[in-house]
Design an enzyme around this catalytic site. Structure first.
Site, PDB file in Angstrom:
ATOM      1  N   TYR A   1       0.855  -1.193   0.000  1.00 20.03           N
ATOM      2  CA  TYR A   1       0.000   0.000   0.000  1.00 20.03           C
ATOM      3  C   TYR A   1       0.883   1.231   0.000  1.00 20.03           C
ATOM      4  O   TYR A   1       1.809   1.351   0.799  1.00 20.03           O
ATOM      5  CB  TYR A   1      -0.893  -0.005   1.239  1.00 20.03           C
ATOM      6  CG  TYR A   1      -1.830   1.176   1.317  1.00 20.03           C
ATOM      7  CD1 TYR A   1      -2.881   1.321   0.409  1.00 20.03           C
ATOM      8  CD2 TYR A   1      -1.678   2.162   2.297  1.00 20.03           C
ATOM      9  CE1 TYR A   1      -3.751   2.404   0.479  1.00 20.03           C
ATOM     10  CE2 TYR A   1      -2.549   3.244   2.380  1.00 20.03           C
ATOM     11  CZ  TYR A   1      -3.583   3.365   1.469  1.00 20.03           C
ATOM     12  OH  TYR A   1      -4.441   4.432   1.544  1.00 20.03           O
TER      13      TYR A   1
ATOM     14  N   ASP B   1       9.255   3.049   0.195  1.00 18.12           N
ATOM     15  CA  ASP B   1       8.140   3.676   0.902  1.00 18.12           C
ATOM     16  C   ASP B   1       8.273   3.299   2.375  1.00 18.12           C
ATOM     17  O   ASP B   1       7.855   2.220   2.800  1.00 18.12           O
ATOM     18  CB  ASP B   1       6.804   3.212   0.319  1.00 18.12           C
ATOM     19  CG  ASP B   1       5.631   3.886   1.013  1.00 18.12           C
ATOM     20  OD1 ASP B   1       5.864   4.645   1.980  1.00 18.12           O
ATOM     21  OD2 ASP B   1       4.478   3.650   0.603  1.00 18.12           O
TER      22      ASP B   1
ATOM     23  N   LYS C   1       3.708   9.040   9.160  1.00 17.23           N
ATOM     24  CA  LYS C   1       3.476   8.402  10.463  1.00 17.23           C
ATOM     25  C   LYS C   1       4.434   8.924  11.547  1.00 17.23           C
ATOM     26  O   LYS C   1       4.242  10.028  12.015  1.00 17.23           O
ATOM     27  CB  LYS C   1       3.489   6.874  10.286  1.00 17.23           C
ATOM     28  CG  LYS C   1       2.341   6.480   9.322  1.00 17.23           C
ATOM     29  CD  LYS C   1       1.995   5.030   9.222  1.00 17.23           C
ATOM     30  CE  LYS C   1       0.708   4.908   8.392  1.00 17.23           C
ATOM     31  NZ  LYS C   1       0.792   4.023   7.248  1.00 17.23           N
TER      32      LYS C   1
END
Ligand SMILES: *Cc1c(COP(=O)(O)O)cnc(C)c1O
Length: 428
Positions: A142, A237, A265
């Site tokens: 994702y 990522d 995050k």
């Protein structure tokens, strides 16, 4: 009716599915979500007064747990000086310098507001730098909800991707190739056929968005070698793994230097922040230094920068990561023991304080194998655990996290409750 249930009823009328991000609706595990009243340390308290030991940790940002005093003080302090300026502030420079110290491959960085923005912009830079259009990703990884990532694999290894959501144009999906994670042969075949058209390979270095899947030893070195040979860029990522699996992220842990890195995050300490960065020659393509356009009204927000700085300051030492990893290893081993005693097939894994469980004998190396695990039993286990005060991610396909606020007593409590919950789930 509980207060959570009443809120969820009202929410359905005004928010699609009653939530602002799909997984929060608990559809994968049945039941309805609890609504949070407050959070502190390792615990969430819902609007009905029930308390849960939290292993979701806001899906990754909260490596220090909820409302840690040092971050709270930094946020209060920053907010008191105004919370958005529309002009640069020193905190942006400080956080950029700190990121570069922790991740030397990130020579220059641009702050954005989410991981989704970071990955979209990183791909734009890669396309501009290489003057190529195709990207390669891995099934189940994702990278946020940008059109070019909501893609499923076509029928053959080197065939172009198909939209994985209505609203994604076939022409956009067709610029993305997707192959199984950990499948070196499939990557080699893609490069052999399309290597000259590939702008970038984008990968979650440790997969966290189909549950937890570690890379096999030769996987990332192969990506690095093939990208170099064919002139494509390697994008790590690290929105989830950055500052999570090691002080310098997955790139430090596995010893691979990507060309571009995306972050989110933890870098915002729980405030809305993302970032992309990497080689100086690539980042100097970004406006206003270069021609690649990308901008943000609230980008580099001073309160978010302060939360990120305070969070990274509190995680500055290898000791911090070693202690967290030891605690996570104990949790994961305790869960695996319980499963063995109850003869429930289970695969567990962790990297640092990022961890996951599959209800299958394993090993689980990719998306297809994750899909084949027992999600029905997982759903029952999740419900039983929740009733016992343990909040696991409400989907079999999401990684979980331990924070520095989780004590040894919390871990013991969790192992005990998850053990009992496993027995209850299997009896259903
Ligand atoms: C969470 C995540 C994203 C998306 O970040 P948002 O802030 O939710 O847009 C992208 N990539 C990875 C690896 C993630 O874990």
């Amino acid at each position: 009716m509980s207060r959570s249930a009443a809120l969820f009823d009202r929410a359905q009328a005004v928010l699609p599915g009653g939530v602002n991000s799909p997984v929060r609706a608990f559809r994968a595990v049945g039941g309805t979500p609890f609504f949070v009243a407050s959070a502190a340390g390792a615990r969430l308290t819902d609007v009905d007064g029930r308390t849960y030991v939290d292993y979701v940790c806001s899906w990754g940002p909260l490596i220090l747990g909820h409302a840690p005093p040092a971050v709270l003080a930094a946020i209060r302090d920053a907010a008191a000086r105004g919370w958005t300026y529309g002009a640069p502030s020193g905190a942006e420079v400080e956080l950029a310098e700190l990121v570069r110290r922790r991740m030397p491959a990130v020579e220059m960085v641009r702050f954005v507001n989410s991981g989704t923005e970071a990955t979209m912009a990183a791909v734009r830079v890669a396309r501009a730098a290489t003057r190529r259009d195709l990207i390669l990703k891995f099934d189940g990884c994702y990278h946020g909800h940008g059109d070019g990532f909501l893609v499923k694999a076509g029928s053959g290894v080197a065939t172009l991707g198909l939209p994985d959501s209505p609203g994604v144009p076939a022409g956009v999906a067709g610029l993305t190739l997707s192959v199984p994670f950990n499948d070196v042969a499939a990557v080699e075949e893609v490069f052999q056929r399309r290597g000259a058209d590939l702008a970038a390979v984008i990968v979650e270095p440790f997969v966290g968005n189909v549950g937890f899947i570690p890379p096999e030893p030769q996987f990332h070195p192969t990506l690095r070698r093939l990208c170099d040979r064919h002139g494509a860029l390697l994008i790590f990522d690290e929105v989830m793994t950055g500052f999570r699996v090691a002080p310098g992220g997955a790139q430090e842990r596995i010893g691979i230097r990507p060309d571009l890195t995306t972050l989110g995050k933890i870098i915002g300490g729980g405030m809305p922040v993302g970032a992309y960065g990497g080689r100086g020659d690539l980042m100097r393509l970004v406006a206003p230094a270069g021609p690649v356009y990308q901008a943000g009204t609230l980008a580099g927000n001073p309160v978010a920068m302060a939360a990120g700085l305070a969070t990274l300051a509190a995680t500055a030492t290898p000791d911090f990561y070693e202690a967290l990893e030891r605690r996570t290893a104990r949790l994961v081993a305790g869960i695996a023991d319980a499963a063995r005693r109850r003869q429930v097939p289970m695969t567990v894994g962790h990297a640092g304080s990022m961890w996951g469980v599959y209800l299958a004998p394993g090993p689980v190396r990719n998306y297809a194998e994750a899909k084949a695990t027992d999600t029905t039993l997982f759903a029952s286990w999740h419900r039983a655990a929740l009733a016992r005060g343990v909040f696991l991610p409400p989907s079999a396909f999401e990684a979980a996290f331990v924070s520095s606020a989780h004590t040894d007593a919390d871990i013991d409590f969790t192992i005990e409750q998850l053990d009992a919950a496993l027995g209850e789930a299997r009896a259903r």
